[in-house]
Write a protein that holds these residues in place. Sequence first.
Motif, short mmCIF file in Angstrom:
data_model
loop_
_atom_site.label_atom_id
_atom_site.label_comp_id
_atom_site.label_asym_id
_atom_site.label_seq_id
_atom_site.Cartn_x
_atom_site.Cartn_y
_atom_site.Cartn_z
N LEU A 363 0.84 -1.21 0.00
CA LEU A 363 0.00 0.00 0.00
C LEU A 363 0.87 1.25 0.00
O LEU A 363 0.63 2.20 -0.77
N PHE A 364 1.89 1.27 0.85
CA PHE A 364 2.75 2.45 0.93
C PHE A 364 3.52 2.66 -0.37
O PHE A 364 3.70 3.81 -0.84
N ASP A 365 4.00 1.56 -0.97
CA ASP A 365 4.72 1.70 -2.24
C ASP A 365 3.83 2.27 -3.34
O ASP A 365 4.26 3.12 -4.13
N ARG A 366 2.60 1.80 -3.41
CA ARG A 366 1.70 2.30 -4.45
C ARG A 366 1.38 3.77 -4.22
O ARG A 366 1.31 4.57 -5.17
N VAL A 367 1.21 4.17 -2.97
CA VAL A 367 0.91 5.58 -2.68
C VAL A 367 2.12 6.46 -3.02
O VAL A 367 2.00 7.52 -3.65
N ALA A 368 3.34 5.98 -2.68
CA ALA A 368 4.54 6.77 -2.97
C ALA A 368 4.78 6.87 -4.47
O ALA A 368 5.16 7.93 -4.99
N ALA A 369 4.57 5.74 -5.20
CA ALA A 369 4.78 5.76 -6.64
C ALA A 369 3.77 6.66 -7.34
O ALA A 369 4.08 7.36 -8.31
N ARG A 370 2.57 6.64 -6.85
CA ARG A 370 1.52 7.45 -7.50
C ARG A 370 1.81 8.93 -7.38
O ARG A 370 1.57 9.71 -8.31
N ALA A 403 -8.15 5.74 0.90
CA ALA A 403 -7.98 6.63 2.04
C ALA A 403 -6.54 7.15 2.12
O ALA A 403 -6.31 8.35 2.35
N LEU A 404 -5.54 6.25 1.90
CA LEU A 404 -4.14 6.69 1.96
C LEU A 404 -3.79 7.63 0.81
O LEU A 404 -3.05 8.60 0.99
N GLN A 405 -4.32 7.35 -0.40
CA GLN A 405 -4.06 8.23 -1.54
C GLN A 405 -4.61 9.62 -1.26
O GLN A 405 -3.95 10.64 -1.56
N ASN A 406 -5.83 9.70 -0.72
CA ASN A 406 -6.41 11.01 -0.42
C ASN A 406 -5.61 11.74 0.65
O ASN A 406 -5.39 12.96 0.58
N LEU A 407 -5.14 10.99 1.65
CA LEU A 407 -4.35 11.60 2.72
C LEU A 407 -3.04 12.16 2.18
O LEU A 407 -2.64 13.29 2.51
N ALA A 408 -2.37 11.39 1.32
CA ALA A 408 -1.10 11.87 0.76
C ALA A 408 -1.33 13.05 -0.18
O ALA A 408 -0.55 14.02 -0.18
N ALA A 409 -2.40 13.00 -1.00
CA ALA A 409 -2.68 14.11 -1.91
C ALA A 409 -2.96 15.40 -1.15
O ALA A 409 -2.47 16.48 -1.53
#
Length: 414
Positions: A363-370, A403-409
Amino acid sequence: MRWYRSLYFRIALGVVGLLAAMLVVQAMLFTWAVSQSGRSLPGQSPARLGSNVALDLANVLERDAQADLQRYVHDQYAQYTHPFFVLLADGRVITSGSSSFPEPLLRMAREQLARRVERSARGDRPEWWRFDGPDGPRPPRPEPGDRPEFFGRGGFERGPGGVPFVRPAPIVVGGRLAGLVVVPPQAPFGFLLGRFAPMLALVAGGVLIVGTIVTSALIFGPARRRLRAVESAARRLGSGDLSARAPDRGGDEIAAVASAFNAMAADLSARAEALSASDRARRQLLADVSHELTTPVTAMRGYLETLAMTELALDEATRSRYLGIISDETNRLERLIGDLLELARLEGSSRTFAQDRVRVAELFDRVAARHEPACRAAGVAISASIEPGADTVIGDRDRLEQALQNLAANAIRF
């Protein structure tokens, strides 16, 4: 609304009509009771009235033998509430109060007069009347030849047919019998009704007026004010004032109507509040959907712009990774649109989430790569740290990533 269609008018008309009917019935009963009791002469009995009239007429005839007794009786006794008639020795009949009397009464009076005149012509000296009683004249003792059935208790006579009447009072002028005064023991019902009608009508009219005023003040007035309060509350509610309530004090029908209205108003207020909350939720949903759709589109635009840069030399592995991220974001965008369509179809129903074992590092890798292009443009870096024993979680992979993608964005943007 016309006044004659008003509920108050109809109720008032019914109450006044009932009151008027009761007064009429009471007046009829009163008149009937007076006619049956013979108490139509205040302070004296029918026998005493007869003797007083006989004495009065005897005095008139002694002063003037040619006096007009018809006019005299009409002038002096027209206001009396008990009728009588005078039978003169010459056969004339003078009435007072009523023009017609029962034929048996007239026949018995003529018989009495003829018998007394006959005795007087024979030279008998009858004991006419003695005025030594405390209540007026006393009736004489039966004379020889009188039939016993003509004498009853209290000076009443009763003929062969059983018709009772007061013993006639003789009119004696100069020792001679000039006539008889006959007073019925009971005044006729019609006669009393005609005499008492003006007074009873005046009393009934006053009672009706006072009763109508009291009824209006004590019954219709409070009810009308309470119904007006319910009407005012209904109009306020109809104009949009959801706090409008009607006074529901008391335990009568108007209070029940007011309580029902208040319950309806409270229910409408609750529904309006629920609709307002639903509208706010819809607005918030639109904002969230816009944000959810903007996040993958922004990521896809960043990677596509990077791939389109001819001056930037990317190796095949980096290009393949970027294309994979774009493909993933496209799939995620497709899932979001599908979720919106499903939400539109199943609005209000509960939704179940998948329960899978998800690796946190992936999950973290996909969020960081995105968000790598956005981080590079903003001059920030995303680092991941996983505590021992927290490398996997149970939940819905797509929803956790969302949820993680929205938080990072949001962190990169703000």
